[in-house]
Structures are given as structure tokens and as C-alpha cells.
Design a protein around this motif. Structure first.
Motif, PDB file in Angstrom:
ATOM      1  N   UNK A  28       8.605  30.622  -2.094  1.00 27.75           N
ATOM      2  CA  UNK A  28       7.730  30.398  -3.247  1.00 27.75           C
ATOM      3  C   UNK A  28       6.722  29.271  -3.029  1.00 27.75           C
ATOM      4  N   UNK A  29       5.608  29.408  -3.711  1.00 32.66           N
ATOM      5  CA  UNK A  29       4.521  28.435  -3.617  1.00 32.66           C
ATOM      6  C   UNK A  29       4.986  27.020  -3.918  1.00 32.66           C
ATOM      7  N   UNK A  30       5.866  26.845  -4.892  1.00 31.58           N
ATOM      8  CA  UNK A  30       6.306  25.516  -5.307  1.00 31.58           C
ATOM      9  C   UNK A  30       7.049  24.786  -4.184  1.00 31.58           C
ATOM     10  N   UNK A  31       7.739  25.547  -3.322  1.00 28.00           N
ATOM     11  CA  UNK A  31       8.422  24.935  -2.184  1.00 28.00           C
ATOM     12  C   UNK A  31       7.402  24.412  -1.185  1.00 28.00           C
ATOM     13  N   UNK A  32       6.394  25.229  -0.900  1.00 24.67           N
ATOM     14  CA  UNK A  32       5.360  24.811   0.036  1.00 24.67           C
ATOM     15  C   UNK A  32       4.546  23.639  -0.498  1.00 24.67           C
ATOM     16  N   UNK A  33       4.384  23.574  -1.812  1.00 32.00           N
ATOM     17  CA  UNK A  33       3.709  22.430  -2.416  1.00 32.00           C
ATOM     18  C   UNK A  33       4.471  21.141  -2.103  1.00 32.00           C
ATOM     19  N   UNK A  34       5.771  21.208  -2.172  1.00 30.02           N
ATOM     20  CA  UNK A  34       6.614  20.047  -1.853  1.00 30.02           C
ATOM     21  C   UNK A  34       6.483  19.665  -0.387  1.00 30.02           C
ATOM     22  N   UNK A  35       6.470  20.669   0.483  1.00 31.32           N
ATOM     23  CA  UNK A  35       6.322  20.412   1.919  1.00 31.32           C
ATOM     24  C   UNK A  35       4.984  19.723   2.201  1.00 31.32           C
ATOM     25  N   UNK A  36       3.916  20.200   1.568  1.00 26.28           N
ATOM     26  CA  UNK A  36       2.590  19.609   1.771  1.00 26.28           C
ATOM     27  C   UNK A  36       2.570  18.133   1.367  1.00 26.28           C
ATOM     28  N   UNK A  37       3.162  17.825   0.226  1.00 24.10           N
ATOM     29  CA  UNK A  37       3.174  16.438  -0.256  1.00 24.10           C
ATOM     30  C   UNK A  37       3.943  15.539   0.717  1.00 24.10           C
ATOM     31  N   UNK A  38       5.061  16.010   1.215  1.00 23.90           N
ATOM     32  CA  UNK A  38       5.844  15.212   2.163  1.00 23.90           C
ATOM     33  C   UNK A  38       5.041  14.924   3.426  1.00 23.90           C
ATOM     34  N   UNK A  39       4.356  15.960   3.950  1.00 25.12           N
ATOM     35  CA  UNK A  39       3.592  15.788   5.191  1.00 25.12           C
ATOM     36  C   UNK A  39       2.479  14.773   5.024  1.00 25.12           C
ATOM     37  N   UNK A  40       1.634  14.935   3.966  1.00 19.27           N
ATOM     38  CA  UNK A  40       0.498  14.007   3.886  1.00 19.27           C
ATOM     39  C   UNK A  40       0.913  12.616   3.428  1.00 19.27           C
ATOM     40  N   UNK A  41       2.036  12.489   2.747  1.00 18.69           N
ATOM     41  CA  UNK A  41       2.511  11.157   2.378  1.00 18.69           C
ATOM     42  C   UNK A  41       2.948  10.379   3.610  1.00 18.69           C
ATOM     43  N   UNK A  42       3.686  11.034   4.489  1.00 18.74           N
ATOM     44  CA  UNK A  42       4.128  10.387   5.727  1.00 18.74           C
ATOM     45  C   UNK A  42       2.919  10.004   6.590  1.00 18.74           C
ATOM     46  N   UNK A  88       0.839  -1.196   0.000  1.00 22.47           N
ATOM     47  CA  UNK A  88       0.000   0.000   0.000  1.00 22.47           C
ATOM     48  C   UNK A  88       0.878   1.251   0.000  1.00 22.47           C
ATOM     49  N   UNK A  89       2.023   1.152   0.653  1.00 18.77           N
ATOM     50  CA  UNK A  89       2.935   2.295   0.740  1.00 18.77           C
ATOM     51  C   UNK A  89       3.399   2.729  -0.644  1.00 18.77           C
ATOM     52  N   UNK A  90       3.701   1.762  -1.506  1.00 18.96           N
ATOM     53  CA  UNK A  90       4.147   2.082  -2.862  1.00 18.96           C
ATOM     54  C   UNK A  90       3.047   2.840  -3.617  1.00 18.96           C
ATOM     55  N   UNK A  91       1.805   2.368  -3.496  1.00 19.85           N
ATOM     56  CA  UNK A  91       0.680   3.045  -4.143  1.00 19.85           C
ATOM     57  C   UNK A  91       0.492   4.461  -3.626  1.00 19.85           C
ATOM     58  N   UNK A  92       0.662   4.655  -2.320  1.00 17.06           N
ATOM     59  CA  UNK A  92       0.563   5.985  -1.726  1.00 17.06           C
ATOM     60  C   UNK A  92       1.617   6.914  -2.317  1.00 17.06           C
ATOM     61  N   UNK A  93       2.828   6.435  -2.429  1.00 19.84           N
ATOM     62  CA  UNK A  93       3.928   7.248  -2.949  1.00 19.84           C
ATOM     63  C   UNK A  93       3.698   7.604  -4.414  1.00 19.84           C
ATOM     64  N   UNK A  94       3.190   6.653  -5.208  1.00 14.03           N
ATOM     65  CA  UNK A  94       2.911   6.914  -6.625  1.00 14.03           C
ATOM     66  C   UNK A  94       1.891   8.042  -6.768  1.00 14.03           C
ATOM     67  N   UNK A  95       0.788   7.956  -6.016  1.00 18.17           N
ATOM     68  CA  UNK A  95      -0.250   8.987  -6.077  1.00 18.17           C
ATOM     69  C   UNK A  95       0.293  10.340  -5.615  1.00 18.17           C
ATOM     70  N   UNK A  96       1.110  10.320  -4.584  1.00 17.77           N
ATOM     71  CA  UNK A  96       1.668  11.566  -4.053  1.00 17.77           C
ATOM     72  C   UNK A  96       2.609  12.229  -5.060  1.00 17.77           C
ATOM     73  N   UNK A  97       3.400  11.438  -5.753  1.00 17.81           N
ATOM     74  CA  UNK A  97       4.342  11.992  -6.725  1.00 17.81           C
ATOM     75  C   UNK A  97       3.623  12.659  -7.901  1.00 17.81           C
ATOM     76  N   UNK A  98       2.560  12.005  -8.394  1.00 19.19           N
ATOM     77  CA  UNK A  98       1.791  12.612  -9.491  1.00 19.19           C
ATOM     78  C   UNK A  98       1.167  13.925  -9.032  1.00 19.19           C
ATOM     79  N   UNK A  99       0.620  13.922  -7.821  1.00 21.38           N
ATOM     80  CA  UNK A  99       0.020  15.145  -7.266  1.00 21.38           C
ATOM     81  C   UNK A  99       1.056  16.250  -7.147  1.00 21.38           C
TER      82      UNK A  99
END
Length: 518
Positions: free
Chosen positions: A382-396, A191-202
């Protein structure tokens, strides 16, 4: 003052610009790069602008888009794209979970659940659509607009709560995608792999920004709709459309009320992001058109999937294989429902899983803007940095909570509804009662001294939360008013929160204006 320096509107005055339809400086023919940060003040901002020039990554974050930069003609199809964006973002497999909850969490029959879901979704979608209409007229992001009701400091409470919403949706969406992909692979894929795939596309789409986001959402609904029609054809013969709701009398009424307001909380979750995607539209865009397009996209997208989820939930009692799959995960249930199609059914399930990112991308985009509103220092990142932070938080968080999807979804959705309904109620009263004649000075978005103090809104907000707590019916707490309805209580926190805040805000705001003058 904790703010980024006012850039393109340096000297603004509430008295000299009263109209909420201001079109000062319109008619400019100068070509302006709307996606760039105006007047960057840091190395990071200048680097973001270079990336925007080279790769088309949207650099602009919470900075207002002035009227003079948005005065251009839009065709009817551009407004149709509004509806398509919302339809695409909500016609996704994660909303099956909300549908499934009707029969299995509240014991509602097929017809009962569909009617409750219908009215709840319409309610929540219309309120969110109202907030979206401020995007074109103001050129401001949604929670910048919140400053005009909540004030400078109290609006940061909305920012914090919106971060909880968007990151929470990121958790739910990536878990759903991960569960489906894992189930398709017979648990051979973690399931972890699937979570990471979805997070990367987002991450990729949300980081590139509004242009790529619009392109993605404009077309991604097409395969989703095709797969869902196939899903209906395969699974609908196994829906239980005859068995009535389990409870009777007042208990049944309580269960219906709970599901209506839970269904409303789904689209309400978009309210704090609703105007974010419209800031580049012309200021004279008809508000009724913006409202209609947003509401229709939300309603149609959510109901299409949620009704299917209700059917799946109703069929659990009649289909042992479905019930066994549901005990494993919601993803396993989706795969089992498509099992009669064999390998093609697995292919359909994979597309449904990947389609969930269409729901996750807008939330990730909005979260990056909310991070910038935390403070002046955050706005310079910049917004793009915060976008990366958001993805890391919800993926974990998704990896940690992947075994508790339905529990997270049930309790999380209700909490969304409580605070958003209060904020929307205050916004409506502010516009209708207190801004009816004076209007808004949208250029003052970053001038703390020209915005409301916010004490009235904060007081009404907290009182509204008291009503929500007294009326909530959650696994962790049942309020003293909620418990009075039926055998198990009913979640009436949403209407109580709206009513209590609506009653207290006008007198508090009147006193605030009398004392502070703003």
C-alpha cells in the motif's frame, strides 16, 4: 508480465478505444469509494482498505480512476483550489535558497536576478502545468502516463529519477526547517531535532492521503503569506537594489543563462508529480483551465518567495550581521533578518520553518506512488507503507547532509531540470505528432503489450542526456560546450537536452511504429 493485474479495465484494446477523451461507462449513479484500492489481492491491500474506511486514510495508489467514477459536477472553486495547492506548496521558506543563489553564486545584481528568475520560473511552471493536464483526462498518476511515451520498461528510469527528485526535496526541505528552528533556539535545539519534527509532520499528512493533503494545502498558505509580508517589511530596507551585476560582457550573459535555467529547474521538479493530485477530477475538465490554475499557482508561489531570497542575497555585502549569519546557515540568515522584531521575529521564523512541510508533503505523496511503480511486487504494498519508507530515507539523508545545504541545492536542482525537460519534450512530441489523430487508450495503463515498446524514447532520452552533459556547468563537471561561454562557463544543459531529444525522437519513433506497430 511484471504488473499488477488489470482490475477495473481487464480487457482493453488500443484499437477499440482510441480517444484521449474517452467517457465510456459514464453516468453511473452508484456511489464508489474512490480512495479505496479496487479489487485488493493481498492482506496488506485489504488492511489498507479497512484503514480507509475507519480513519479516512487514502488506500488507492497507482490504480487508475475510471471515467465512470469521476463523472460529477465540479464548481469553479474546485478548480481554484488547484492554484491554491500549488501556491501553498511553493510559498515556503526553502525557496528562499534558490533566490539567494542568484546574487551569491552568480554575482547578479538585484534587477538582473529578478528578471532571470521571473523568466526561468515561468518556463518551468508552464511545462509542468502541461503535464498536469493529463491527470483529469486520463485518471492515471503522472508516471503511469509516462508509460504512453517511454514504454513499460524505460518508464521505470523516470520512476527512479523521480524518486531521486522527491527524496532529494525531502532532504532539502527538512534541512531548511531544521536550520531555522535551530537558529531560533540559539543552537540550543539541534538541527537534527528540527529535521525530525518537519519529517514527522510530512509523514502524517502524506500518509493520510489526498483528502487531508488538500485540506492542509488549502489553508496553510495563509499564515505563510502573512509572515512573508512581515519579512518584507523588516528586511527590504536592507536590500541592495543599486549595485549592478559583478561580471560584464559574455561572462555576464553566461551567469544570466545559468540562473534562468536553474530557476526553471525548480518548478520542473514538480512535473513528474503534476498529474498525481488531479486523478479524481472529471475527465471533461477543461485542459486550459487545469493548465492555467497549475501554472499560476506555481509561478506566484515561487516568485513571491524567490524574489525575497534575491533581496536577502543582495543585502549580504551591505549587512555584516547578515553575512555572518549566512556563514552559519541559511536558517541563521532568515532568523537574523527577522531579529529587529525580537521575540515576535523568532515566532515568525518558527512558522516559516513549520510551513516548509507544505512543500515537502506533495513530494512525499508522489514518492510513495513512484515506489509502487518499481515493479508488480511493489504495487501490492500500500501507498501508506511506501510513504513511511520515503520519510525514513530522506530524514536519514538530511541528518547526514545538514551542513551542506547550498551545495546540495545548487547541484541537485540542475540535475532535476535535465531529465524532466527531456521527458516533457518527448511527451509533447508524442501527443502532437503521433497521437494527434489516434489519441490514447488510458484504460491500457497496465497492459505492457498495448503500450509503446519504448526504444525510441529511450534512445532520444539518452541522446538528450549527452546534450545535457556537454552543456552542464556544475561544481563537479563543466561540459565542453558550457566552458565556451564567458570566463567561468554557463549551464546550458537544459536547452541542449531539450533540443537534442526533440530532434532525434520523431525519426526514432517513426521507425519504432513501422517495425513494432505500437
Amino acid at each position: 508480465m511484471e504488473s499488477v493485474p488489470p482490475q477495473d479495465e481487464k480487457h482493453v484494446s488500443e484499437k477499440t478505444s482510441p480517444s484521449n477523451h474517452s467517457t465510456d461507462h459514464v453516468g453511473s449513479t452508484e456511489e464508489v469509494d474512490l480512495a479505496a484500492i479496487p479489487h485488493p489481492t493481498s492482506k496488506l491491500q485489504r488492511f489498507a482498505n479497512r484503514l480507509e474506511t475507519i480513519a479516512g486514510i487514502e488506500a488507492r495508489g497507482i490504480e487508475r480512476v475510471p471515467e465512470s467514477e469521476r463523472e460529477r459536477k465540479y464548481a469553479a472553486k474546485d478548480y481554484l483550489y488547484m492554484a491554491m495547492i500549488w501556491f501553498s506548496a511553493n510559498c515556503t521558506a526553502n525557496n528562499l535558497t534558490l533566490g539567494i543563489l542568484g546574487p551569491i553564486a552568480y554575482g547578479l545584481g538585484f534587477v538582473d536576478a529578478m528578471i532571470c528568475c521571473l523568466f526561468g520560473t515561468i518556463l518551468g511552471s508552464c511545462l509542468t502545468a502541461y503535464i498536469s493536464t493529463f491527470g483529469p483526462v486520463s485518471g492515471n498518476r503522472t508516471l503511469v502516463i509516462a508509460r504512453y511515451t517511454m514504454g513499460w520498461w524505460p518508464s521505470k528510469l523516470c520512476v527512479a529519477l523521480n524518486l531521486v527528485i522527491e527524496l532529494g526535496y525531502g532532504v532539502v526541505d527538512t534541512i531548511v526547517a531544521g536550520l531555522i528552528l535551530s537558529a531560533v533556539n540559539g543552537s540550543g535545539m539541534s538541527v537534527i531535532v528540527g529535521i525530525v519534527v518537519a519529517a514527522l509532520i510530512s509523514w502524517v499528512v502524506s500518509t493520510f492521503g489526498i483528502k487531508f493533503f488538500n485540506m492542509f494545502e488549502r489553508y496553510t498558505w495563509i499564515p505563510q503569506v502573512c509572515i512573508l509580508f512581515i519579512f518584507i517589511g523588516v528586511a527590504s530596507p536592507y536590500f541592495d537594489v543599486k549595485t549592478p551585476s559583478a561580471a560584464t560582457g559574455v561572462t555576464l550573459i553566461g551567469n544570466r543563462l545559468s540562473y534562468v535555467f536553474l530557476s526553471a529547474s525548480g518548478p520542473l521538479g514538480w512535473s513528474a508529480a503534476a498529474a498525481d493530485f488531479y486523478v479524481y477530477f472529471p475527465p471533461k475538465a477543461p485542459r486550459w483551465v487545469v493548465f492555467a490554475m497549475t501554472a499560476s499557482g506555481l509561478i506566484l508561489g515561487k516568485l513571491f518567495v524567490e524574489f525575497l531570497g534575491i533581496g536577502l542575497g543582495s543585502g549580504l555585502a551591505l549587512n555584516p550581521s547578515w553575512a555572518a549569519a549566512q556563514k552559519v546557515s541559511t536558517g541563521a540568515l532568515i532568523v537574523e533578518a527577522l531579529a529587529p522584531l525580537g521575540a515576535f521575529g523568532n515566532f515568525c521564523a518558527v512558522l516559516l520553518a513549520l510551513g516548509v512541510v507544505a512543500n515537502n508533503i506533495p513530494g512525499t505523496y508522489s514518492a510513495s506512488l513512484s515506489f509502487q511503480l518499481i515493479g508488480g511486487w511493489a504495487a501490492k504494498i500500500p501507498r501508506m507503507v511506501w510513504s513511511t519508507v520515503a520519510v525514513i530515507i530522506y530524514t536519514v539523508c538530511a541528518i547526514a547532509g545538514r551542513a551542506y545545504l547550498l551545495l546540495i541545492f545548487l547541484n541537485f536542482l540542475a540535475l532535476i531540470g535535465y531529465w524532466t525537460i527531456i521527458w516533457i519534450t518527448l511527451t509533447i512530441e508524442e501527443e502532437v505528432i503521433f497521437r494527434r489523430k489516434s489519441g490514447y487508450n488510458w484504460a491500457a495503463w497496465n497492459e505492457k503489450s498495448l503500450l509503446p515498446v519504448g526504444l525510441a524514447a529511450l534512445g532520444a532520452f539518452l541522446i538528450g542526456w549527452v546534450g545535457a552533459i556537454l552543456g552542464m556547468d556544475q561544481t563537479y563537471f563543466v561540459g565542453p560546450i558550457a566552458i565556451l561561454i564567458g570566463d567561468y562557463g554557463a549551464d546550458v544543459g537544459l536547452p541542449l537536452a531539450a533540443a537534442w531529444s526533440a530532434l532525434t525522437y520523431p525519426p526514432l519513433r517513426y521507425l519504432e511504429l513501422k517495425h513494432f506497430g505500437r
